[in-house]
Scaffold this active site. Structure first.
Site, mmCIF file in Angstrom:
data_model
loop_
_atom_site.group_PDB
_atom_site.id
_atom_site.type_symbol
_atom_site.label_atom_id
_atom_site.label_comp_id
_atom_site.label_asym_id
_atom_site.label_seq_id
_atom_site.Cartn_x
_atom_site.Cartn_y
_atom_site.Cartn_z
ATOM 1 C CE LYS A 141 -3.730 2.013 2.853
ATOM 2 N NZ LYS A 141 -4.570 1.771 4.068
ATOM 3 C CB SER A 216 -7.581 3.681 2.687
ATOM 4 O OG SER A 216 -6.890 3.061 3.773
ATOM 5 C CB SER A 240 -8.343 0.552 5.505
ATOM 6 O OG SER A 240 -9.046 1.750 5.707
#
Length: 535
Positions: A141, A216, A240
């Site tokens: 990420k 996210s 997330s």
């Protein structure tokens, strides 16, 4: 008793019920109407695109199996890494998950692994215990530091930022043999459940590019779900990790509070926010969850979680299973779709009938307040105001930014602007009352789960909605977010596809430091129901 006080309380209760009834009617009307509008627009004007089938059998293997094959010289690390890179290049125009890549450097890393194995194959440094993911490709990420990589987190002010060192979890993945290939897309400042920002655009779902990949950690979920890499690194403060895993049909784990470090990611949590936010894995195969959690947690926390290689495998026969099909009568979240309810019942029935475990349906009434409990805990956590983060340390005028957004002149997304506005409202007294209710809920859950209980619960009330539709479904994230503020471990487990061809599943929740039970349940349900359905 004070008659006037009793009368006042009665009037307040009646007022609350009337407001609740009105909101239930309004939301019960608005949600279906907006859903129909999105359905019409996307079906008529946007073509559905799916990623193509996997080109190589290597892409369908677990990370542990790949590392074993590389160690036995049945396949080279270079071949595995190249297959992943080719897959990413093929699907990127469809899902837009990758925001920065190090493909050539990754191939050089793979060649070094192959050369070391060829020259000294019996070296204990290459063993499964020392390097469980030797030569295996992984994705990260973009919120995490990866030397030389971007770390904009979708914020226009940070487009020139480059990481000078690896985040702690990235270091640990590398030390376990993982080869990072790329950084993946996020929502702006990692605070929305659709991965969309003005820097890197919007990430699509590999099963239907018109639908969200979640957030996210949406780029991670989409990449792993598309078969680009077997393992990825995400973070989770409100779901997330688990929402992207759910939407993309793979596995994701949020560990017990404080068990996996966040150091080296941006924005990092501060104060009590560190209790809510954790780094963690997104993987396509359940057998990779335990070794990934073990390496990310480190030796000390792995000992606390009883997940060291020397620790005995949990005895499945001692587990007690509880399940809920929804959060109760919450008016703020969408109704749980019938197919998701069904998969929870199917999982419970399998555990009862096939494994002989005690199964009980329960109802924890306070869970219907999940959106408010998460929000109140976040406001009281001491976290830096979102509007200040948006302004790079200076509070952004979100009212002015909303006007600029309407004029197509803003560098920020509407969800980010909305959050900056929303955080200005509310009552601290009300937040403290809600935080007290959250503490009561935690005590109830700890008493229910004990030392051997697992709760089956929806990971989300619906399968992946269309792009931008979460703006009309604001609080659905609370199905995952509530377990962040409770500090409990939770694992998102895929359970096949719905009638739209979209992934669905559930999450398994256990008591503090009992992560091993939810990870075990992920393997058991994968064995029965198939786990990840290759796109």
């Amino acid at each position: 008793a004070n008659p006037s006080a009793a009368s006042r309380d009665s009037r307040v209760a009646l007022s609350d019920r009337l407001i609740s009834m009105v909101m239930r009617v309004l939301l019960g009307t608005i949600r279906p109407l907006t859903g129909i509008c999105f359905e019409i627009v996307y079906r008529l004007f946007v073509k559905r695109r799916r990623v193509p089938p996997l080109e190589s059998p290597l892409l369908g293997m677990s990370a542990v199996a790949l590392a074993d094959a590389i160690r036995r010289r049945e396949v080279t690390s270079e071949a595995v890494v190249r297959a992943s890179i080719d897959r990413m290049r093929l699907v990127h125009p469809i899902i837009n998950a990758v925001v920065w890549e190090r493909y050539e450097a990754a191939l050089q890393d793979a060649r070094r692994v192959d050369a070391m194995l060829d020259s000294d194959p019996d070296n204990p440094e290459w063993s499964r215990e020392a390097k469980p993911f030797l030569g295996v490709p992984a994705t990260v990420k973009e919120a995490f530091g990866l030397v030389g990589g971007t770390q904009s987190v979708g914020l226009w002010l940070r487009t020139s930022v480059r990481s000078e060192r690896d985040a702690v979890c990235v270091e640990r993945m590398k030390s376990a043999g993982c080869i990072p290939l790329c950084l993946t897309n996020v929502s702006e400042l990692c605070m929305w459940w659709e991965s969309h920002n003005r820097v890197n655009g919007i990430t699509g779902n590999p099963y239907d590019s018109r639908r969200i990949a979640g957030g996210s950690s949406g780029g991670e979920g989409a990449n792993v779900g598309a078969g680009c890499a077997p393992v990825g690194l995400g973070s989770d403060i409100g779901g997330s990790i688990r929402m992207p895993a759910f939407f993309n049909g793979v596995f994701g784990h949020k560990a017990t509070a404080y068990m996996i470090p966040n150091a080296g990611q941006y924005p990092d949590a501060i104060a009590e926010g560190r209790y809510f936010m954790l780094s963690g894995p997104i993987v396509s195969h359940a057998e990779d969850l335990l070794p990934m959690v073990r390496l990310m947690a480190g030796p000390e926390n792995s000992a606390r979680l009883l997940i060291r290689p020397s620790d005995p495998r949990p005895d499945v026969k001692r587990l007690k299973i509880y399940y809920m099909e929804d959060s109760g009568d919450s008016i703020w979240c969408s109704p749980v779709e019938p197919r998701i309810r069904e998969c929870i019942r199917q999982a419970a029935e399998h555990l009862r009938a096939d494994l002989g475990l005690p199964v009980q349906k329960v109802q924890l009434r306070k869970l219907r307040l999940s959106p408010h409990l998460w929000s109140s805990k976040m406001k009281l956590s001491g976290e830096e105001r979102f509007a200040v983060q948006m302004g790079g340390g200076v509070k952004l005028n979100c009212y002015l930014e909303l006007i600029k957004w309407c004029l197509l002149r803003s560098h920020h997304t509407l969800p980010a602007i909305g959050l900056g506005l929303f955080e200005q409202f509310g009552s601290e007294n009300l937040d403290r009352r809600l935080a007290a209710i959250c503490d009561q809920l935690k005590a109830e859950m700890e008493e229910l789960l004990g030392d051997d209980g697992v709760l089956l619960y929806p990971a989300h009330p619906t399968s992946a909605p269309y792009h931008h539709q979460p703006l009309t479904l604001l609080f659905n994230f609370a199905y995952t977010g509530i377990f962040n503020v409770l500090g409990l471990p939770a694992t998102s487990i895929p359970m096949g596809l719905d009638h739209k061809g979209m992934p669905i599943g559930l999450q398994a929740v256990a008591n503090m430091h009992n992560d091993r039970y939810t990870l075990l349940l992920a393997e058991l349900l994968e064995n029965k129901f198939g786990g990840w359905v290759r796109p």
